[in-house]
Design an enzyme around this catalytic site. Structure first.
Site, PDB file in Angstrom:
ATOM      1  CB  SER A 184       5.605   1.849   2.271  1.00 37.69           C
ATOM      2  OG  SER A 184       4.516   2.358   3.165  1.00 37.69           O
TER       3      SER A 184
ATOM      4  CG  ASP B  95      -1.356   3.192  -1.016  1.00 31.31           C
ATOM      5  OD1 ASP B  95      -1.650   2.771   0.360  1.00 31.31           O
ATOM      6  OD2 ASP B  95      -0.205   3.067  -1.150  1.00 31.31           O
TER       7      ASP B  95
ATOM      8  CG  HIS C 266       0.782   0.382   0.795  1.00 32.64           C
ATOM      9  ND1 HIS C 266       1.216   1.434   0.534  1.00 32.64           N
ATOM     10  CD2 HIS C 266       1.541  -0.189   1.732  1.00 32.64           C
ATOM     11  CE1 HIS C 266       2.116   1.842   1.354  1.00 32.64           C
ATOM     12  NE2 HIS C 266       2.283   0.889   2.033  1.00 32.64           N
TER      13      HIS C 266
END
Lengths: 277, 277
Positions: B148, B223, B256
């Site tokens: 990320s 995600d 995620h």
């Protein structure tokens, strides 16, 4: 029984799920986690129970052990209960080793604990019934493992239900709770001062019985709680009558953490799968 | 430079360590984690850098990814910095995606951030010097990966130092920070409104350069931040000039979380090791 799915994550091809429900046995809301392998071949799959240690919830093993890789590799479902009843109306204690987070997997007989602290019945009856509805293609074969207080729980629940659990294993278990501070504190609080009532919750007593499932125990030599809380001598002495039932392994340099559990978890899964297939 | 060992755990035969130190670059105390494989054969070993995402510390990857098994399998050291400067005297913001826990791996130019928010220099200079003292038999080969915001960091740091990092990989990276809300918020705060100054910290600009190391990216289709924050189209369009440099993989059903990272981490380690040996 109303079951609420509160988390779902794809993990190693399978599904890591977290549920909440009201427990009739514990008289409070509970959460638990369960992993279902991909089971692409739609075969019958077994179920492993994981019992966690003091202060833990179902999240510790779910997030820190890496077990999902092994559950998918071996195509086995894994269920992870919480470690005690929870909530504002549930009796508690300021100490981290008593009350909420410290249910010791028994049925309490003393007030104010007896109403809620019935983790044994919760697991072997109520959560078992729920699990059977959540595992598609369940083969019916079960085994049980745990860590520290959960190692005590796995040994006790496994040995009290020998027809049901095909294998038992434990990481740094409290194998003689009646002999060590954590166990004495919990048992005298939940069960009262009559030590005769402690015996049915003490693995070092239950291990004297015949016809036990195979048992694997792993203990790190650098564990801060060893041997004070995790002394194995009394348990192993009593196990001698059941020759070969207990495999007790000490591993050099390992501590009490999930770094230790993660390292040896594949060995435990392989051990269980020998008896679950 | 005074380095303090604050945690050490044996893990998969190697050692998982956590250190604290005063950072001259960030003007505050910092912690980081490092894993050293057993290296029983005393060979030269490479080093992988892991950069974490928003709100994380070095603990998330250390505790939730299961990377130690892979680091031991491949005999590679792994270092995990924190995600920002920390402390009472360090500028912060109430939002979870700005300030402490959200350093974005750049050198800030705007007040009140410029004094402390220099994560880029901290990593490529100060922590690099420290790492070289902590890895016995260091081969000198390095690569970088992240998740990320840390995926953005890995791409940017890797592509700004192509002579140094042999491979780059990222899980659900912010690959076009100048185009998405998280990046626009952070860049306008730390770098100011002049978008020309953003380009050197934007992977989708850096990827236009020649002679880049091989890049692997994995993105889950479930995600919650995709595609809003993690849109790859601009990055991949700009990468086209560097044919074959970027391997971009979408994986069905993954989110995620670290459950996603843990699932695909072995693929990333294997990718890095191709270039680190």
């Amino acid at each position: 029984m109303s079951l609420k799915l509160i988390e779902k994550h794809r993990s190693f091809g399978g599904e890591q799920c977290k549920y909440s429900h009201y427990s009739e046995v514990l008289h409070c809301d509970m959460t638990f986690s369960i992993y279902l392998p991909s089971n692409k071949e739609m075969k019958k799959i077994p179920l492993i129970w994981w019992l966690s240690g003091l202060t833990c919830t179902d999240d510790n093993f779910s997030q820190k052990s890496g077990f999902q890789r092994l559950a998918e590799k071996y195509q086995v479902a894994v269920i992870i209960p919480d470690t005690s009843p929870r909530g504002e109306n549930v009796a508690d204690d300021e100490a981290w080793d008593l009350g909420q987070g410290a249910g010791f997997y028994l049925n309490a007989t003393q007030d104010p604990w007896a109403k809620h602290y019935n983790m044994y019945t919760y697991i072997v009856d109520e959560l078992t019934a729920i699990a059977s509805t959540l595992v598609p293609h369940f083969s019916g074969a079960e085994s049980i493992m745990g860590h520290s207080m959960g190692g005590h729980g796995a040994l006790v629940i496994g040995m009290k239900n020998t027809a049901r659990f095909k294998a038992i294993s434990a990481f740094s278990p409290i194998s003689s709770p009646s002999q060590v501070p954590w166990g004495i504190k919990a048992f005298s609080t939940y069960l009262g001062e009559d030590k005769a009532s402690w015996k049915e919750w003490d693995a070092s007593e239950l291990v004297k019985e015949a016809c036990l499932p195979p048992i694997l125990i792993t203990q790190g030599t650098q564990d801060d709680f060893y041997p004070k809380q995790l002394d194995e001598t009394y348990f192993l002495k009593n196990a001698q009558e059941n020759n070969g039932v207990v495999n007790y392994n000490k591993v050099e340099g390992y501590d009490h953490s999930y770094f230790f559990i993660a390292t040896f978890l594949e060995e435990h899964f392989a051990f269980h799968m020998e008896y679950l297939r």
